[in-house]
Design a protein around this motif. Structure first.
Motif, mmCIF file in Angstrom:
data_model
loop_
_atom_site.group_PDB
_atom_site.id
_atom_site.type_symbol
_atom_site.label_atom_id
_atom_site.label_comp_id
_atom_site.label_asym_id
_atom_site.label_seq_id
_atom_site.Cartn_x
_atom_site.Cartn_y
_atom_site.Cartn_z
ATOM 1 N N THR A 77 -33.021 6.382 -22.838
ATOM 2 C CA THR A 77 -33.234 7.808 -23.095
ATOM 3 C C THR A 77 -34.276 7.977 -24.185
ATOM 4 O OG1 THR A 77 -30.920 8.319 -22.581
ATOM 5 C CG2 THR A 77 -32.120 9.969 -23.841
ATOM 6 N N TYR A 78 -35.175 8.925 -23.994
ATOM 7 C CA TYR A 78 -36.135 9.276 -25.046
ATOM 8 C C TYR A 78 -36.256 10.786 -25.094
ATOM 9 C CZ TYR A 78 -40.374 9.866 -27.714
ATOM 10 O OH TYR A 78 -41.278 10.262 -28.669
ATOM 11 N N ASN A 79 -36.133 11.349 -26.298
ATOM 12 C CA ASN A 79 -36.354 12.788 -26.421
ATOM 13 C C ASN A 79 -37.398 13.061 -27.489
ATOM 14 O OD1 ASN A 79 -34.156 12.135 -28.366
ATOM 15 N ND2 ASN A 79 -34.287 14.296 -28.833
ATOM 16 N N LYS A 80 -38.565 13.463 -27.031
ATOM 17 C CA LYS A 80 -39.641 13.863 -27.940
ATOM 18 C C LYS A 80 -39.314 15.215 -28.553
ATOM 19 C CE LYS A 80 -44.715 14.036 -27.835
ATOM 20 N NZ LYS A 80 -45.870 13.977 -26.900
ATOM 21 N N THR A 81 -38.620 16.055 -27.767
ATOM 22 C CA THR A 81 -38.193 17.368 -28.245
ATOM 23 C C THR A 81 -36.716 17.525 -27.904
ATOM 24 O OG1 THR A 81 -38.489 18.646 -26.198
ATOM 25 C CG2 THR A 81 -40.472 18.261 -27.543
ATOM 26 N N PRO A 82 -36.036 18.495 -28.544
ATOM 27 C CA PRO A 82 -34.615 18.708 -28.213
ATOM 28 C C PRO A 82 -34.421 19.332 -26.835
ATOM 29 C CG PRO A 82 -35.283 20.015 -30.153
ATOM 30 C CD PRO A 82 -36.504 19.348 -29.634
ATOM 31 N N HIS A 83 -35.509 19.694 -26.157
ATOM 32 C CA HIS A 83 -35.391 20.367 -24.856
ATOM 33 C C HIS A 83 -35.252 19.386 -23.698
ATOM 34 C CE1 HIS A 83 -36.473 23.908 -27.079
ATOM 35 N NE2 HIS A 83 -37.634 23.394 -27.414
ATOM 36 N N SER A 84 -35.750 18.159 -23.879
ATOM 37 C CA SER A 84 -35.836 17.228 -22.751
ATOM 38 C C SER A 84 -35.454 15.820 -23.168
ATOM 39 C CB SER A 84 -37.268 17.212 -22.202
ATOM 40 O OG SER A 84 -37.658 18.493 -21.788
ATOM 41 N N TYR A 85 -34.373 15.301 -22.573
ATOM 42 C CA TYR A 85 -33.945 13.917 -22.787
ATOM 43 C C TYR A 85 -34.313 13.147 -21.527
ATOM 44 C CZ TYR A 85 -31.490 15.384 -26.983
ATOM 45 O OH TYR A 85 -31.198 15.864 -28.237
ATOM 46 N N ARG A 86 -35.395 12.378 -21.604
ATOM 47 C CA ARG A 86 -35.959 11.712 -20.427
ATOM 48 C C ARG A 86 -35.285 10.366 -20.221
ATOM 49 N NH1 ARG A 86 -40.598 14.648 -19.284
ATOM 50 N NH2 ARG A 86 -40.890 16.237 -20.883
ATOM 51 N N LYS A 87 -34.886 10.102 -18.979
ATOM 52 C CA LYS A 87 -34.085 8.910 -18.678
ATOM 53 C C LYS A 87 -34.806 8.036 -17.663
ATOM 54 C CE LYS A 87 -30.240 11.267 -20.274
ATOM 55 N NZ LYS A 87 -29.183 10.857 -21.180
ATOM 56 N N TRP A 88 -34.677 6.723 -17.892
ATOM 57 C CA TRP A 88 -35.312 5.768 -16.981
ATOM 58 C C TRP A 88 -34.467 4.518 -16.929
ATOM 59 C CZ3 TRP A 88 -36.415 6.412 -22.027
ATOM 60 C CH2 TRP A 88 -36.462 5.266 -22.812
ATOM 61 N N CYS A 89 -34.767 3.638 -15.962
ATOM 62 C CA CYS A 89 -34.073 2.361 -15.837
ATOM 63 C C CYS A 89 -34.759 1.348 -16.738
ATOM 64 C CB CYS A 89 -34.098 1.899 -14.386
ATOM 65 S SG CYS A 89 -33.547 0.190 -14.196
ATOM 66 N N MET A 90 -33.980 0.723 -17.618
ATOM 67 C CA MET A 90 -34.563 -0.230 -18.563
ATOM 68 C C MET A 90 -34.913 -1.562 -17.900
ATOM 69 S SD MET A 90 -32.595 0.583 -22.152
ATOM 70 C CE MET A 90 -30.933 0.410 -21.551
ATOM 71 N N LYS A 91 -34.440 -1.822 -16.671
ATOM 72 C CA LYS A 91 -34.825 -3.040 -15.952
ATOM 73 C C LYS A 91 -36.191 -2.893 -15.287
ATOM 74 C CE LYS A 91 -31.953 -5.811 -13.710
ATOM 75 N NZ LYS A 91 -30.893 -6.229 -12.753
ATOM 76 N N CYS A 92 -36.411 -1.788 -14.586
ATOM 77 C CA CYS A 92 -37.650 -1.643 -13.801
ATOM 78 C C CYS A 92 -38.604 -0.612 -14.389
ATOM 79 C CB CYS A 92 -37.334 -1.275 -12.348
ATOM 80 S SG CYS A 92 -36.636 0.363 -12.104
ATOM 81 N N GLY A 93 -38.144 0.192 -15.322
ATOM 82 C CA GLY A 93 -39.008 1.227 -15.892
ATOM 83 C C GLY A 93 -39.092 2.483 -15.045
ATOM 84 N N HIS A 109 -38.406 6.024 -13.540
ATOM 85 C CA HIS A 109 -37.803 7.248 -14.064
ATOM 86 C C HIS A 109 -36.707 7.727 -13.119
ATOM 87 C CE1 HIS A 109 -41.851 8.155 -16.261
ATOM 88 N NE2 HIS A 109 -41.272 7.056 -16.663
ATOM 89 N N VAL A 110 -35.638 8.296 -13.668
ATOM 90 C CA VAL A 110 -34.570 8.801 -12.808
ATOM 91 C C VAL A 110 -34.349 10.306 -12.984
ATOM 92 C CG1 VAL A 110 -33.380 6.679 -12.196
ATOM 93 C CG2 VAL A 110 -32.861 7.736 -14.393
ATOM 94 N N PHE A 111 -34.093 10.756 -14.198
ATOM 95 C CA PHE A 111 -33.947 12.205 -14.393
ATOM 96 C C PHE A 111 -34.164 12.574 -15.855
ATOM 97 C CE2 PHE A 111 -29.693 10.317 -13.488
ATOM 98 C CZ PHE A 111 -29.117 10.369 -14.741
ATOM 99 N N THR A 112 -34.217 13.872 -16.094
ATOM 100 C CA THR A 112 -34.389 14.406 -17.448
ATOM 101 C C THR A 112 -33.341 15.471 -17.676
ATOM 102 O OG1 THR A 112 -36.749 13.934 -17.631
ATOM 103 C CG2 THR A 112 -35.919 15.736 -18.971
ATOM 104 N N ASP A 113 -32.601 15.316 -18.765
ATOM 105 C CA ASP A 113 -31.573 16.262 -19.155
ATOM 106 C C ASP A 113 -32.221 17.386 -19.975
ATOM 107 O OD1 ASP A 113 -29.103 17.305 -19.482
ATOM 108 O OD2 ASP A 113 -28.268 15.625 -20.632
ATOM 109 N N HIS A 114 -31.999 18.634 -19.550
ATOM 110 C CA HIS A 114 -32.484 19.801 -20.300
ATOM 111 C C HIS A 114 -31.259 20.537 -20.840
ATOM 112 C CE1 HIS A 114 -36.582 19.261 -18.891
ATOM 113 N NE2 HIS A 114 -36.196 19.310 -17.638
ATOM 114 N N GLY A 148 -24.869 1.197 -13.003
ATOM 115 C CA GLY A 148 -25.981 0.906 -13.901
ATOM 116 C C GLY A 148 -26.163 1.883 -15.044
ATOM 117 N N ALA A 149 -25.100 2.594 -15.440
ATOM 118 C CA ALA A 149 -25.236 3.549 -16.547
ATOM 119 C C ALA A 149 -25.746 2.843 -17.809
ATOM 120 C CB ALA A 149 -23.900 4.225 -16.821
#
Ligand SMILES: [Zn+2]
Ligand SMILES: [Zn+2]
Length: 147
Positions: free
Chosen positions: A68-84, A86-91, A62-63
């Motif tokens: 992905t949404y990044n409000k700041t360059p510190h955190s790329y927040r990831k979620w499933c686009m089917k169910c909404g 959240h899965v993880f956040t890339d720092h 399911g990649a």
């Protein structure tokens, strides 16, 4: 490669199961974050995190469903686009991925620290250290607050 093969794996999944991944080995850290960004994005009073080196996190299915949404360059927040879910956040600055404890239910979760406690909306008197912001080694002040 032999390290990765021998490392203990734990399965993670989004709310609907379209996104499935594994984490391998031991997390670099586990705890609770009380910051406004975590609270606002997760719509919950506190965020239970587990931190991993990027190569310890592998998306198995399911990649293409991961948003992905990044409000700041510190955190790329990831979620499933089917169910909404959240899965993880890339720092990327820290070189770590925050995998939400709730999405890896078979990982033995054991918090060691509370971070960003100056922003708390839910005081937790569990006897663990309460950091004002982040540890010094992660670029914070390292200052401690009372529970
Ligand atoms: Zn999903
Ligand atoms: Zn946070």
């Amino acid at each position: 490669m032999s390290d990765a093969r021998n490392a203990k794996q734990h399965k993670g999944r989004c709310f609907c199961g379209a996104v499935q991944f594994t984490v391998s080995g031991a997390p670099a850290g586990m705890g609770y974050c009380h910051c406004d960004s975590c609270r606002h994005w997760s719509a919950s009073p506190v965020n239970a995190f587990t931190l991993w080196k990027p190569d310890a996190v592998k998306v198995m299915h399911g990649a293409d469903h991961i948003g992905t949404y990044n409000k700041t360059p510190h955190s790329y927040r990831k979620w499933c686009m089917k169910c909404g879910g959240h899965v993880f956040t890339d720092h990327p600055g820290m070189g770590l991925i925050d995998v939400y404890a709730a999405v890896v239910p078979d990982l033995p979760y054991e918090a060691h620290v509370h971070v960003n406690y100056q922003e708390t909306k839910l005081r937790i008197r569990d006897g663990l250290p309460k950091l004002k912001d982040f540890p010094k080694e992660m670029g914070g002040s390292g200052a401690m607050l009372a529970e």
